[in-house]
Design an enzyme around this catalytic site. Structure first.
Site, short mmCIF file in Angstrom:
data_model
loop_
_atom_site.label_atom_id
_atom_site.label_comp_id
_atom_site.label_asym_id
_atom_site.label_seq_id
_atom_site.Cartn_x
_atom_site.Cartn_y
_atom_site.Cartn_z
N ASP A 273 0.82 -1.22 0.00
CA ASP A 273 0.00 0.00 0.00
C ASP A 273 0.85 1.27 0.00
O ASP A 273 2.01 1.24 0.40
CB ASP A 273 -0.87 0.04 1.26
CG ASP A 273 -2.04 -0.92 1.17
OD1 ASP A 273 -2.06 -1.75 0.24
OD2 ASP A 273 -2.93 -0.85 2.04
N HIS B 13 4.01 -2.33 2.95
CA HIS B 13 4.09 -1.00 2.34
C HIS B 13 5.40 -0.87 1.56
O HIS B 13 6.46 -1.14 2.12
CB HIS B 13 4.00 0.07 3.43
CG HIS B 13 2.71 -0.01 4.20
ND1 HIS B 13 2.54 -0.84 5.26
CD2 HIS B 13 1.53 0.61 4.02
CE1 HIS B 13 1.31 -0.73 5.72
NE2 HIS B 13 0.66 0.15 4.99
#
Ligand code: ZN
Length: 386
Positions: free
Chosen positions: A204, A345
């Site tokens: 993300d 991430h």
């Protein structure tokens, strides 16, 4: 012999062409406050320093005034940016927050200086401008951005867009119509063994300067992943994203600037999603089918109105919290199981370093690394067989 050495040098130099612009992303999910910060890091140190100082100040004030309160309401800080390069001579940047705080920077690359409106406009220009925006405050503090055709003046919560042709200007700005080539990517054929274990790594908040390295690593192990990206980074990381797609990975939508979408009206929710779909389609010729809500917050408005598949995760590596590659990899390797969707991430170096441990270890255990859409398809097929 001399000739050969020179020839090699030239190849090395031309191979060193680096991206000069990166986006720094910081996402913090605390109990009563959410922070999402995105801002550009250019190769101009003086400019970077100014921007970082401003962003740090806003963040510090927010932490002090909003995050220490013992309330049941969640507070949100969202810092977003707009970046424009003009004729490769000037950089125009807007830093904005959702409580309407904003700051603009107009930077002269040659003079290595930040200019204000008085530096770039003649006295005639300033009169014209004053009449247009009905200004009666100090012009030196005026917030403005410029592109090849317009000047945008930010005043009392409104933006006034004025054609540059109306001014003489002390600096020279050429109208240039850069027709950007649309990136086309080649689709890859893949073989997935349905009898083997599978895993869907998801990333993300990217892309970032680490994303390309992560794709390199995935390629090394014949692995794929899904990247839930922010719309405001698509143009800047166009090349990385093309490479990512050509390597067989998937792109999903993670909103335009990481706004917390749980409490927004339908219009704003859809704008965040559509703006991101559009910029991805325009730049990459690719249409995402997946949406990952920011901060993992889903509500009914979202379920009823978002046309994309809403994808969460079932294993959170907590990489942003651990900030340590060993901890991240140990936590994941202990808990992982067949068909997991894993949250990570691609905006942190320690996540990249953790992957250098995780991917070979899971490969050794017989896992195949597939995208979320491939996992969904696999689940559908296996459910039908039951
Ligand atoms: Zn996020």
């Amino acid at each position: 012999m001399k000739k050969i050495i020179i020839f090699i040098m030239i190849i090395l130099l031309s191979g060193c062409k680096k991206t000069t612009l990166n986006i720094k992303t910081e996402i913090i999910d605390k109990e009563n406050c959410l922070i999402s910060i995105n801002y550009p890091i250019t190769k101009e140190n003086k400019l970077n320093k100014e921007i970082i100082t401003k962003v740090k100040k806003i963040k510090k004030d927010f932490l002090k005034t909003k995050c220490n309160l013992e309330t049941n309401t969640k507070h949100e800080l969202n810092i977003d940016f707009e970046y424009k390069d003009i004729n490769n001579k000037y950089i125009s940047i807007l830093i904005k927050t959702y409580n309407n705080e904003l700051e603009t920077y107009f930077y002269d690359k040659k003079e290595k200086n930040i200019l204000n409106i008085i530096d770039i406009m003649t006295s005639n220009d300033l009169n014209t401008l004053n009449n247009t925006i009905k200004n009666n405050t100090n012009l030196e503090d005026l917030n403005f951005t410029i592109d090849n055709e317009y000047i945008y003046v930010y005043k009392d919560n409104y933006i006034k867009k004025i054609e540059l042709d109306k001014f003489d200007l002390k600096i020279k700005i050429n109208k240039e119509n850069i027709i950007k080539e649309k990136n086309t990517y080649k689709k890859v054929d893949k073989i997935i063994d349905y009898d083997k274990k599978v895993i869907a790594l998801t990333f993300d908040d990217g892309p970032s300067k680490y994303t390309k390295k992560i794709v390199d690593l995935l390629n090394e192990y014949d692995a794929n992943a899904t990247f839930f990206i922010l719309g405001n980074k698509v143009e800047i990381y166009n090349e990385t994203l093309t490479y990512l797609l050509e390597s067989g990975n998937e792109i999903g939508n993670h909103s335009y600037n990481h706004k917390w979408l749980k409490n927004v009206a339908k219009e704003e929710l859809l704008e965040q999603i559509t703006k991101t779909q559009d910029i991805i389609e325009k730049n990459l010729n690719y249409t995402p089918t997946l949406f990952r809500p920011t901060y993992g917050s889903v509500n009914n408005l979202m379920k009823e109105n978002v046309k994309l598949d809403i994808v969460l995760w079932n294993l959170d590596t907590l990489d942003w919290k651990y900030k340590n590659s060993k901890k991240i990899s140990e936590n994941l390797l202990k808990k992982v199981k067949d068909k997991d969707i894993i949250l990570m991430h691609d905006t942190y170096e320690y996540t990249y370093n953790a992957l250098k441990i995780i991917i070979p270890a899971l490969k050794e255990e017989g896992y195949q690394f597939i995208t979320v859409s491939e996992l969904k398809k696999l689940n559908e097929i296996q459910n039908k067989q039951k």
